[in-house]
Design a protein around this motif. Structure first.
Motif, PDB file in Angstrom:
ATOM      1  N   GLY A  47      36.697  51.007  44.457  1.00 10.60           N
ATOM      2  CA  GLY A  47      35.812  49.957  43.984  1.00 10.60           C
ATOM      3  C   GLY A  47      36.293  49.306  42.710  1.00 10.60           C
ATOM      4  N   LEU A  48      37.031  50.038  41.888  1.00  9.79           N
ATOM      5  CA  LEU A  48      37.605  49.499  40.658  1.00  9.79           C
ATOM      6  C   LEU A  48      38.912  48.771  40.920  1.00  9.79           C
ATOM      7  N   LEU A  49      39.662  49.200  41.930  1.00 11.74           N
ATOM      8  CA  LEU A  49      40.920  48.525  42.250  1.00 11.74           C
ATOM      9  C   LEU A  49      40.689  47.108  42.742  1.00 11.74           C
ATOM     10  N   ARG A  50      39.496  46.802  43.246  1.00 14.40           N
ATOM     11  CA  ARG A  50      39.187  45.426  43.651  1.00 14.40           C
ATOM     12  C   ARG A  50      39.283  44.457  42.477  1.00 14.40           C
ATOM     13  N   LEU A  51      39.211  44.962  41.250  1.00  7.02           N
ATOM     14  CA  LEU A  51      39.217  44.109  40.064  1.00  7.02           C
ATOM     15  C   LEU A  51      40.623  43.813  39.565  1.00  7.02           C
ATOM     16  N   THR A  52      41.644  44.336  40.231  1.00  3.06           N
ATOM     17  CA  THR A  52      43.023  44.101  39.806  1.00  3.06           C
ATOM     18  C   THR A  52      43.643  42.997  40.653  1.00  3.06           C
ATOM     19  N   PRO A  53      44.523  42.167  40.086  1.00  2.00           N
ATOM     20  CA  PRO A  53      45.102  41.051  40.837  1.00  2.00           C
ATOM     21  C   PRO A  53      45.938  41.513  42.022  1.00  2.00           C
ATOM     22  N   GLU A 478      49.558  35.118  39.873  1.00  7.02           N
ATOM     23  CA  GLU A 478      48.496  35.972  39.342  1.00  7.02           C
ATOM     24  C   GLU A 478      48.117  35.496  37.943  1.00  7.02           C
ATOM     25  N   ALA A 479      46.828  35.490  37.658  1.00 12.63           N
ATOM     26  CA  ALA A 479      46.341  35.139  36.332  1.00 12.63           C
ATOM     27  C   ALA A 479      45.358  36.207  35.876  1.00 12.63           C
ATOM     28  N   GLU A 480      45.482  36.607  34.599  1.00 17.69           N
ATOM     29  CA  GLU A 480      44.569  37.589  33.998  1.00 17.69           C
ATOM     30  C   GLU A 480      44.114  37.090  32.634  1.00 17.69           C
ATOM     31  N   PHE A 481      42.881  37.410  32.310  1.00 19.93           N
ATOM     32  CA  PHE A 481      42.320  37.015  31.022  1.00 19.93           C
ATOM     33  C   PHE A 481      41.348  38.095  30.574  1.00 19.93           C
ATOM     34  N   VAL A 482      41.467  38.536  29.322  1.00 26.62           N
ATOM     35  CA  VAL A 482      40.552  39.521  28.742  1.00 26.62           C
ATOM     36  C   VAL A 482      40.168  39.057  27.348  1.00 26.62           C
ATOM     37  N   TRP A 483      38.874  39.098  27.055  1.00 30.85           N
ATOM     38  CA  TRP A 483      38.358  38.688  25.753  1.00 30.85           C
ATOM     39  C   TRP A 483      37.425  39.772  25.239  1.00 30.85           C
ATOM     40  N   ALA A 493      38.763  38.491  33.569  1.00 31.96           N
ATOM     41  CA  ALA A 493      38.791  37.692  34.788  1.00 31.96           C
ATOM     42  C   ALA A 493      40.199  37.703  35.362  1.00 31.96           C
ATOM     43  N   THR A 494      40.291  37.657  36.697  1.00 34.28           N
ATOM     44  CA  THR A 494      41.580  37.612  37.379  1.00 34.28           C
ATOM     45  C   THR A 494      41.513  36.603  38.533  1.00 34.28           C
ATOM     46  N   TYR A 495      42.677  36.089  38.890  1.00 29.55           N
ATOM     47  CA  TYR A 495      42.806  35.271  40.090  1.00 29.55           C
ATOM     48  C   TYR A 495      44.189  35.547  40.677  1.00 29.55           C
ATOM     49  N   ALA A 496      44.250  35.571  42.014  1.00 27.38           N
ATOM     50  CA  ALA A 496      45.531  35.782  42.678  1.00 27.38           C
ATOM     51  C   ALA A 496      45.637  34.872  43.896  1.00 27.38           C
ATOM     52  N   TYR A 497      46.784  34.235  44.015  1.00 28.02           N
ATOM     53  CA  TYR A 497      47.139  33.465  45.200  1.00 28.02           C
ATOM     54  C   TYR A 497      48.287  34.189  45.891  1.00 28.02           C
ATOM     55  N   LEU A 498      48.168  34.420  47.186  1.00 28.33           N
ATOM     56  CA  LEU A 498      49.175  35.169  47.925  1.00 28.33           C
ATOM     57  C   LEU A 498      49.569  34.416  49.189  1.00 28.33           C
ATOM     58  N   ASP A 499      50.860  34.222  49.363  1.00 30.50           N
ATOM     59  CA  ASP A 499      51.422  33.675  50.592  1.00 30.50           C
ATOM     60  C   ASP A 499      52.300  34.762  51.195  1.00 30.50           C
ATOM     61  N   SER A 500      51.759  35.458  52.194  1.00 39.68           N
ATOM     62  CA  SER A 500      52.421  36.627  52.767  1.00 39.68           C
ATOM     63  C   SER A 500      52.638  36.393  54.260  1.00 39.68           C
ATOM     64  N   THR A 501      53.887  36.335  54.687  1.00 40.70           N
ATOM     65  CA  THR A 501      54.201  36.050  56.084  1.00 40.70           C
ATOM     66  C   THR A 501      55.200  37.055  56.639  1.00 40.70           C
ATOM     67  N   SER A 520      42.057  35.461  46.024  1.00 36.21           N
ATOM     68  CA  SER A 520      41.182  36.557  45.598  1.00 36.21           C
ATOM     69  C   SER A 520      41.040  36.503  44.086  1.00 36.21           C
ATOM     70  N   GLY A 521      40.029  37.157  43.573  1.00 42.61           N
ATOM     71  CA  GLY A 521      39.823  37.158  42.128  1.00 42.61           C
ATOM     72  C   GLY A 521      38.650  38.033  41.756  1.00 42.61           C
ATOM     73  N   SER A 522      38.405  38.139  40.466  1.00 44.07           N
ATOM     74  CA  SER A 522      37.311  38.979  39.987  1.00 44.07           C
ATOM     75  C   SER A 522      36.907  38.561  38.584  1.00 44.07           C
ATOM     76  N   VAL A 523      35.678  38.900  38.245  1.00 39.53           N
ATOM     77  CA  VAL A 523      35.165  38.784  36.884  1.00 39.53           C
ATOM     78  C   VAL A 523      34.446  40.086  36.571  1.00 39.53           C
ATOM     79  N   ALA A 524      34.704  40.652  35.408  1.00 37.11           N
ATOM     80  CA  ALA A 524      34.035  41.889  34.992  1.00 37.11           C
ATOM     81  C   ALA A 524      33.636  41.759  33.530  1.00 37.11           C
ATOM     82  N   LEU A 525      32.474  42.294  33.204  1.00 37.04           N
ATOM     83  CA  LEU A 525      32.029  42.328  31.815  1.00 37.04           C
ATOM     84  C   LEU A 525      31.373  43.662  31.534  1.00 37.04           C
ATOM     85  N   ASP A 526      31.445  44.090  30.312  1.00 38.62           N
ATOM     86  CA  ASP A 526      30.767  45.312  29.900  1.00 38.62           C
ATOM     87  C   ASP A 526      30.502  45.243  28.403  1.00 38.62           C
TER      88      ASP A 526
END
Length: 616
Positions: A47-53, A478-483, A493-501, A520-526
């Motif tokens: 469930g935590l790995l879903r938050l990685t690009p 892949e894009a990652e941002f942490v504040w 926050a993360t975003y990933a674009y994948l072209d896999s063939t 795919s992507g994710s946003v997490a806050l705590d």
């Protein structure tokens, strides 16, 4: 509850053969720290790995079902998983990690290094390396209990003792869920249960000498819906699997991080067992073992303003595999073993904001052809908090025992002439790190060669495995941002674009690979405020494809979805916390794998106790 400091420049363990700061690592690394793990409070690590690009998660049903993780479009058995330094890819289940058994209550840190890393860590590190580390050395105890939707019952306990020369920590986690019916229509619910334990201890008789032990046990039972024996369609059945993985590691280390010379010796042993049943009647079972002996020496020196590290490592490994049908003596039974040795050399240099690294590894296998892999990377600061990084990496994945020797007289015969799969990849990234903000933008391109696939050649159309001559291609962004605003709020926050063939078997044209979303992507806050602590996450999985499990076995589209989870906790007094948690808050109907249903919205509540102990 006890506040934990947020480390804005944590140590990375697996991006090199020796630890380094994340800000100095050229590899693409995501770290999920203990603070976020506790505040999100996911039952399973996946469930935590879903938050990685670029991590595509496929669960064949509700929680506890068979779960696969694909990093950057790689196959499910192309990610290498370490738990407390022990490689736990299961030799009895095709070399893939058993993520459905990995209880998050026993994890205090998760590290994901993306891209081919076989020059450092050997086979299976094509998509990347995942390292799950257990309890830290903060003295104290933690107890937690939770109940809620789908009949979930969950409890864990851990404790750590810290002395001047001795540290000892252990944990026990238990989960049980009634689940849901994983196929559409009426039927029985498919649940799971698991029991996990971990232990880690170190003794330092001198400042530069350490002896250590780590051990873990992962056990579980998962109920699932299999296939109709006549139509072979996915149907409501009484199938279940019982899985066990037990591993331990001993090591001794000499020297410190600043010593001119240092080194370590280690030995590990892993045993796994997987048994399949239908209505409590045994169908088949597989067992496997892995014995590993390794040694590493490190030399640190300077030439002017350049700090050098030279690392040499050697490893000996032996794996065994056993398969049994319902009755012993069947032609499907297997008794196999294989040996493997490797030598690794790595050079790392740091000077004036520039870090360079080169690693070369040679693997010798006794059952298939040998392999040499290379990794080279550089990271350079360009001022104003910005830096650029680039790397080239190679990866390999050895054939599984079933690929080599599997035998079912009516439909499959293995191929002992297979060679390892291989991959090459480049990546380049622009990064920013200053004070409480860090961000990165990475582009990568990888190629998979010698891919192992199953074919059905005429005239018998009996299945077998071969190494393809063609190439599968993966590229993306892949894009990652942490504040870190403050302890009150951290936003990622993360975003990933994948072209896999991959090449189509009939025409050879490149077609999109299955179970890999393009977006795919994710946003997490705590954060924490007064007596409250909180965490929330939203993961987006874009539209992707799977294959139908009945004729005409065509490709089918699976819709996109948003998976939102949240938790809030209130400390009624120091060391006593009440919490509530919600999963799939948007109540999404979604499928990771064709025809397998997943859980809708769930609500849970529990209590957590914690306390610090004085050092002896």
């Amino acid at each position: 509850m006890l506040a934990l400091p947020i480390d804005t420049s944590p140590i990375v363990i697996t991006a090199s053969r020796i630890p380094q700061k994340q800000a100095e690592a050229a590899a693409s690394v995501t770290i999920i720290d203990r603070q976020l793990i506790e505040r999100l409070d996911e039952p399973l690590v996946v469930g935590l790995l879903r938050l990685t690009p670029s991590a595509a998660i496929t669960s064949a049903g509700p929680s506890g079902s068979l779960t696969e993780v694909r990093i950057r479009g790689a196959e499910a058995n192309h990610s290498l998983l370490f738990v407390d330094g022990i490689r736990i890819n299961d030799p009895a289940s095709g070399g893939a990690p058993r993520f459905e058994l990995l209880n998050a209550d026993l994890a205090s840190r998760i590290e994901v290094v993306r891209g081919p890393q076989s020059a450092l860590w050997g086979s299976d590190a094509i998509g990347g390396v995942i390292a799950v580390n257990g309890l830290d050395h903060a003295a104290g105890y933690w107890l937690s209990a939770e109940t809620g939707s789908f009949g979930l019952r969950r409890a864990s306990v851990s404790e750590a003792f810290v002395g001047e020369a001795t540290n000892l920590s252990g944990a026990l986690g238990w989960q049980r869920s009634a689940g849901i019916n994983s196929v559409a229509g009426p039927g029985d619910r498919d649940g799971y249960r698991n029991l996990s334990a971990r232990l880690r201890g170190t003794w330092k008789p001198a400042a530069s000498v350490e002896f250590g032990v780590a051990a873990l046990a992962l056990t579980g039972r998962s109920e699932f819906d299999g296939f109709d024996p006549v139509t072979f369609a996915h149907a409501d059945t009484l199938d279940s699997s019982r899985n066990r993985l037990i591993a331990g590691r001993l090591w001794t280390a000499i020297g410190t991080e600043t010593s001119p010379w240092s080194g370590r010796l280690a030995a590990s042993l892993l045993g796994s067992s997987n048994r399949n049943y239908r209505a409590d009647d045994p169908l088949n079972r597989t067992t496997g073992t892995r014995r590993t002996f390794s040694g590493q020496a490190e030399r640190r020196f300077s030439t002017g303003a350049v700090e050098h590290s030279l690392i040499a490592a050697a490893e000996l490994e032996r794996e065994t595999f056993q398969a049994r049908g319902t009755l012993s003596g069947l032609s499907t039974d297997q008794e196999r073993s294989r040996n493997h040795q490797s030598l690794t050399g790595e050079w790392r240099a740091e000077a004036r904001g520039i870090t360079a690294d080169v690693a070369l590894r040679r693997d010798w296998f006794n059952r298939f052809r040998d392999a040499t892999t290379l990794r080279a990377s550089v990271l350079a600061g360009i001022g104003g908090g910005f830096s650029v990084a680039g790397s080239y990496g190679e990866g390999i994945a050895q054939p599984t025992f079933f690929d080599l020797y599997g035998f079912f007289p009516n439909n499959f015969v293995g191929n002992p002439s297979l060679g390892p799969e291989s991959s090459r990849g480049f990546e380049a990234s622009l990064r920013f790190r200053r004070s409480a903000v860090s961000a990165s933008l990475t582009a990568y391109r990888q190629r998979l060669h010698d891919e192992i696939v199953t074919i059905f050649p005429p005239p018998a159309f009996l299945g077998t495995t071969v190494n393809l001559d063609s190439t599968s291609m993966r590229q993306g962004i892949e894009a990652e941002f942490v504040w870190h605003l403050s302890n009150r709020l951290r936003l990622g926050a993360t975003y990933a674009y994948l072209d896999s063939t991959e090449p189509e078997s009939a025409s050879g044209a490149q077609v999109r690979e299955l179970r890999r979303p393009k977006h795919s992507g994710s946003v997490a806050l705590d954060g924490a405020l007064g007596c409250f602590s909180y965490g929330a996450s939203v993961a987006y999985v874009g539209r992707h494809h799977d294959s139908r499990d009945t004729f005409p076995f065509d490709r089918v589209g699976l819709g996109s979805y948003w998976l939102a989870d949240a938790r809030i906790a209130y400390s009624i007094r120091r060391g006593i916390e009440l919490f509530a948690r919600i999963s799939n808050a948007f109540d999404q109907r979604y499928q990771d794998a064709f025809s397998y249903r997943t859980e809708r919205r769930g609500v849970f509540a529990g209590i957590r106790l914690a306390g610090r102990r004085s050092s002896p």
